[in-house]
Write an enzyme that holds these catalytic residues in place. Structure first.
Site, PDB file in Angstrom:
ATOM      1  N   GLY A 141     139.030-140.959-124.455  1.00 19.58           N
ATOM      2  CA  GLY A 141     138.810-140.061-123.325  1.00 19.58           C
ATOM      3  C   GLY A 141     138.580-140.745-121.992  1.00 19.58           C
TER       4      GLY A 141
ATOM      5  N   CYS B 187     163.039-120.275-118.135  1.00 16.17           N
ATOM      6  CA  CYS B 187     162.875-118.980-117.466  1.00 16.17           C
ATOM      7  C   CYS B 187     161.412-118.569-117.491  1.00 16.17           C
ATOM      8  CB  CYS B 187     163.718-117.936-118.162  1.00 16.17           C
ATOM      9  SG  CYS B 187     165.381-118.512-118.498  1.00 16.17           S
TER      10      CYS B 187
HETATM   11  C1  LIG Z   1     142.582-137.392-128.844  1.00 12.84           C
HETATM   12  C2  LIG Z   1     141.485-138.214-129.378  1.00 12.84           C
HETATM   13  C3  LIG Z   1     141.271-139.503-128.889  1.00 12.84           C
HETATM   14  C4  LIG Z   1     142.030-140.079-127.721  1.00 12.84           C
HETATM   15  O1  LIG Z   1     141.703-139.419-126.545  1.00 12.84           O
HETATM   16  P1  LIG Z   1     142.318-139.922-125.133  1.00 12.84           P
HETATM   17  O2  LIG Z   1     141.827-138.907-124.161  1.00 12.84           O
HETATM   18  O3  LIG Z   1     143.785-139.905-125.284  1.00 12.84           O
HETATM   19  O4  LIG Z   1     141.787-141.279-124.890  1.00 12.84           O
HETATM   20  C5  LIG Z   1     140.298-140.274-129.495  1.00 12.84           C
HETATM   21  N1  LIG Z   1     139.560-139.786-130.530  1.00 12.84           N
HETATM   22  C6  LIG Z   1     139.731-138.544-131.016  1.00 12.84           C
HETATM   23  C7  LIG Z   1     138.899-138.071-132.135  1.00 12.84           C
HETATM   24  C8  LIG Z   1     140.693-137.708-130.455  1.00 12.84           C
HETATM   25  O5  LIG Z   1     140.834-136.463-130.920  1.00 12.84           O
END
Ligand SMILES: *Cc1c(COP(=O)(O)O)cnc(C)c1O
Length: 363
Positions: free
Chosen positions: A214, A313
């Protein structure tokens, strides 16, 4: 064929309008980015979250810089195993089928007490991390997977239930805690979240802690990067002897190396507003529709603000709004930051337009 495309497209190895739309992945750029990230993280373990972009050629570039891959389904697991039979894999995600729950992986991320019961009932062994959703305020995130009622992970009561279930047996080995609470946080906010996760995990005696992914990505500023150095130093300062820290970023690793290149089919003015209709659109790159942003793009020649849409569309098929760029039919449009949650989250078959081409540049 004669080269009819502009310099910025030819630099991507595209010479012919018939090659468009195309995804172009710059593997040399990815390699350099991965080297920077890896260097900033010292001995913090990194697993790449494959769902951001599972393209095998990207995985090949990423693999030497990571300790493993994080997969979210049996499909991703089979895909990664085909190319990397030996690489450690963590499998997570809510709603695991038996095949997923019983898969042979390095780490299994447990999402509910019933997953533990199902492992017991089937007589399975596994190395598990318990995924916690802490009730802590998360501000500034673009997506929150935790910090309140969501289907991701367990609240502390659910974690306690798992720990009770796991006591007195050794088939399902409790290795530690997993948390992926938010996406879109910058390094200082991320480190605050990490402190809260560590307080909780250490309270349970956990020494292996997966802190999730994240890391922030700014589509408004394609040159900005998450501050990996601050994050790496912050994690190193927080880590105590004997603890293993692991992170699992996706978007922040693969997003920058991808471009989606297409051409303008039509330009028109409707009720005063200028529109450019390009070949392809959000059925190839759903990112601007899901995130509701203007996909960043190369501006060759400034001009009157124009809204760039695809061939579908639906008004949702908008790639970028009121971009100050001059466009005419036949011009090439190069969208940036198309290397994560782009092609593989898109509804390719809607309207049955042709699929894009894929090119991989090695520098
Ligand atoms: C999607 C996800 C990630 C990666 O998240 P990013 O925002 O792409 O870095 C890591 N861990 C889990 C459990 C996820 O669901």
């Amino acid at each position: 064929m004669t080269a009819t495309l502009p310099t910025h497209a030819r630099a991507l190895g595209l010479t012919d309008p018939d090659q468009l739309p195309a995804y172009v992945y710059d593997l040399a750029e990815l390699d350099a980015h991965m080297a920077t990230v890896r260097a900033a993280l010292g001995d913090i373990e990194v697993y790449y979250a494959v769902k951001a972009n599972p393209d095998p050629k990207l995985l090949q570039v990423i693999a030497p810089y990571v300790d493993g891959f994080e997969v979210a389904s049996g499909g991703e697991l089979a895909h990664v195993r085909t190319f990397f039979p030996e690489t450690p894999i963590a499998l997570g995600g809510p709603g695991k089928t038996d095949a997923e729950l019983f898969a042979d992986v390095t780490r299994l991320h447990i999402e509910s007490p019933s997953e533990i019961r199902r492992l017991f009932a089937a007589g399975r062994s596994a190395d598990v991390l318990l995924r916690v959703n802490l009730d802590i305020p998360i501000s500034g995130a673009s997506l929150a997977m935790g910090g309140g009622a969501t289907p991701f992970g367990m609240d502390p009561a659910g974690i306690s239930e798992c720990i009770k279930l796991l006591a007195g047996q050794d088939a399902v080995r409790l290795r530690g805690i997993h948390a992926h609470l938010a996406s879109g946080l910058e390094a200082p906010a991320m480190l605050e979240l990490v402190s809260a996760i560590l307080d909780y995990a250490r309270g349970l005696g956990a020494t292996e802690i997966n802190l999730g992914g994240g890391m922030a990505v700014s589509y408004a500023d394609p040159d900005a990067r998450f501050d990996w150095k601050t994050y790496g130093e912050g994690l190193a300062a927080l880590r105590r002897p004997g603890e293993t820290f692991r992170i699992e970023p996706g978007r922040s690793l693969s997003v920058y190396c991808g471009r989606y290149v297409t051409r303008v089919i039509d330009v028109k003015r409707v009720h005063g507003e200028l529109f450019a209709v390009v070949a392809g659109g959000t059925h190839h790159i759903r990112t601007p529709a899901t995130k509701g942003h203007s996909q960043p793009m190369v501006i060759e020649e400034p001009g009157e603000p124009i809204t760039i849409v695809g061939q579908l569309c639906t008004p949702k098929d908008t790639m970028a709004r009121r971009v100050p760029v001059s466009l005419k039919p036949g011009d090439v449009v190069e969208f940036l930051m198309a290397g994560a949650y782009a092609w593989n989250i898109s509804h390719h078959d809607f309207l049955m337009h042709p699929k894009p081409n894929f090119r991989h540049l090695r520098g």
